[in-house]
Write an enzyme that holds these catalytic residues in place. Structure first.
Site, PDB file in Angstrom:
ATOM      1  N   TYR A  57      29.299  39.922 -84.958  1.00  0.00           N
ATOM      2  CA  TYR A  57      29.189  40.152 -84.028  1.00  0.00           C
ATOM      3  C   TYR A  57      29.744  40.921 -82.948  1.00  0.00           C
ATOM      4  CZ  TYR A  57      25.254  40.480 -87.480  1.00  0.00           C
ATOM      5  OH  TYR A  57      23.875  40.305 -88.992  1.00  0.00           O
ATOM      6  N   ARG A 242      32.110  51.886 -93.435  1.00  0.00           N
ATOM      7  CA  ARG A 242      31.385  52.818 -94.851  1.00  0.00           C
ATOM      8  C   ARG A 242      31.593  53.608 -94.825  1.00  0.00           C
ATOM      9  NH1 ARG A 242      26.543  54.449 -90.653  1.00  0.00           N
ATOM     10  NH2 ARG A 242      28.197  54.319 -88.810  1.00  0.00           N
ATOM     11  N   ARG A 296      21.527  52.090 -81.450  1.00  0.00           N
ATOM     12  CA  ARG A 296      22.389  51.920 -79.960  1.00  0.00           C
ATOM     13  C   ARG A 296      22.137  52.627 -78.633  1.00  0.00           C
ATOM     14  NH1 ARG A 296      28.071  52.633 -82.482  1.00  0.00           N
ATOM     15  NH2 ARG A 296      27.674  53.117 -84.979  1.00  0.00           N
TER      16      ARG A 296
END
Length: 335
Positions: A57, A242, A296
């Site tokens: 990540y 996405r 976030r």
């Protein structure tokens, strides 16, 4: 917050864990570091004591942010869940995919869980996380180039050294879980699960219930799609994977939003958001030990936490399931 045990191990986690994929920035179109640090601390302050991250990540960035955010907090007050088995440093292992670093440089990622690699990855994760042990160490994806037995013999060694408390797997099939269990007890299997992605109900969850393995569900909001905030024609940031994924085609976005409208009366009756009732539903599904929810910033953390404070009746939970049973994802040729 009451903790839940993972399988038959002594590792306990909060029912909701902070999913630290998005804060790494990679594959999510970037992230603000200071907001990410505040989000992690706000999540912990709200009682979400478990944090799930991985070396890949942000190619170390997510683990470093988690380590920085939790520095100074007593180590026994939170749980660190991280992973191993993805290699972007050399062309060794099973090729997984091509990507780019945050600065746009091309990069190849391989699945590689060679024993020496597992040991080295653990040392790197411990350094980035600023800790001397990992509560749950999970193989990120199956690696067909390394026998499962050899991989988990290395994890067993780390457990005997006190560097890891328990072993877990991610994205493992039932056969792969059975193979791993020949070598080591497994605390968990981390797999995708959401209101519109329930494939694991067929075999993975029944196996987990039978073998007493905790299911850690990731992407419970289908990477934001089940919030209702994504509409047909949505434009994702550069680098956001996405874009082009079948769940985010205009046709499927439309179908999901139609499903969400059927859920809206339940949400409104509890003064809750759609996301909150969906997370709540996920938390109460059979076999689910923990749900990973990313954030976030502080606002997203606060929204997530409210999913733990609402109470849906058994009738409402069944109604949500019934509505989800009627959902059909558009086939690729129809997209």
């Amino acid at each position: 917050m009451e903790l839940r045990s993972l399988g038959n191990t002594n590792v306990q986690v909060s029912p909701m864990a902070f999913g630290a994929w998005a804060i790494g920035g990679w594959m999510w179109g970037g992230a603000d570091e200071q907001e990410a640090l505040r989000a992690i601390r706000a999540s912990f302050d709200a009682g979400i004591s478990s944090i799930d991250t991985a070396p890949v990540y942000g190619f170390g960035k997510s683990e470093e942010l988690v380590g920085k955010a939790m520095e100074g907090i007593a180590r026994d007050k939170f749980q660190l869940l991280t992973k191993f088995g993805l290699n972007w440093e050399s062309a060794e292992g099973e090729f997984y995919f091509d990507t780019n670093t945050e600065d746009g440089k091309p990069l190849k990622v391989f699945k590689w869980a060679n024993p020496k690699r597992v040991i080295r990855e653990c040392e790197n994760s411990l350094r980035r996380l600023k800790t001397d042990y990992i509560d749950l160490y999970q193989i990120h994806w199956p690696d067909t180039t390394t026998p499962i037995q050899e991989t988990f013999e290395a994890v067993e060694k780390l457990i005997s050294q006190g560097k890891v408390r328990a072993a877990g797997v991610c994205n493992y099939s039932t056969d792969q879980v059975n193979e791993a269990l020949k070598t080591i007890p497994l605390a968990s299997n981390q797999v995708p699960y959401s209101l519109i992605n329930r494939e694991i109900e067929k075999a993975v969850i029944p196996q987990a219930l039978e073998r007493k393995i905790g299911i850690i569900a990731y992407s419970p909001l289908q990477r934001g799609l089940l919030t209702g905030k994504i509409k047909p024609g949505h434009k994702f940031n550069s680098g956001d994977t996405r874009e082009g994924n079948r769940f985010y085609s205009d046709e499927n976005i439309k179908r999901v939003n139609q499903l969400l409208e059927k859920l809206r009366p339940i949400a409104e009756s509890h003064s809750a958001t759609l996301a909150q009732i969906i997370i709540h539903w996920t938390l109460h599904r059979p076999g689910i030990a923990c749900v990973l929810v990313g954030a976030r910033n502080n606002e997203q953390v606060n929204d997530n936490v409210k999913a733990l404070t609402i109470t849906l009746s058994s009738e409402e939970l069944m109604e949500i399931t019934k509505i989800a049973d009627g959902f059909v994802l558009a086939k690729p040729e129809a997209v």
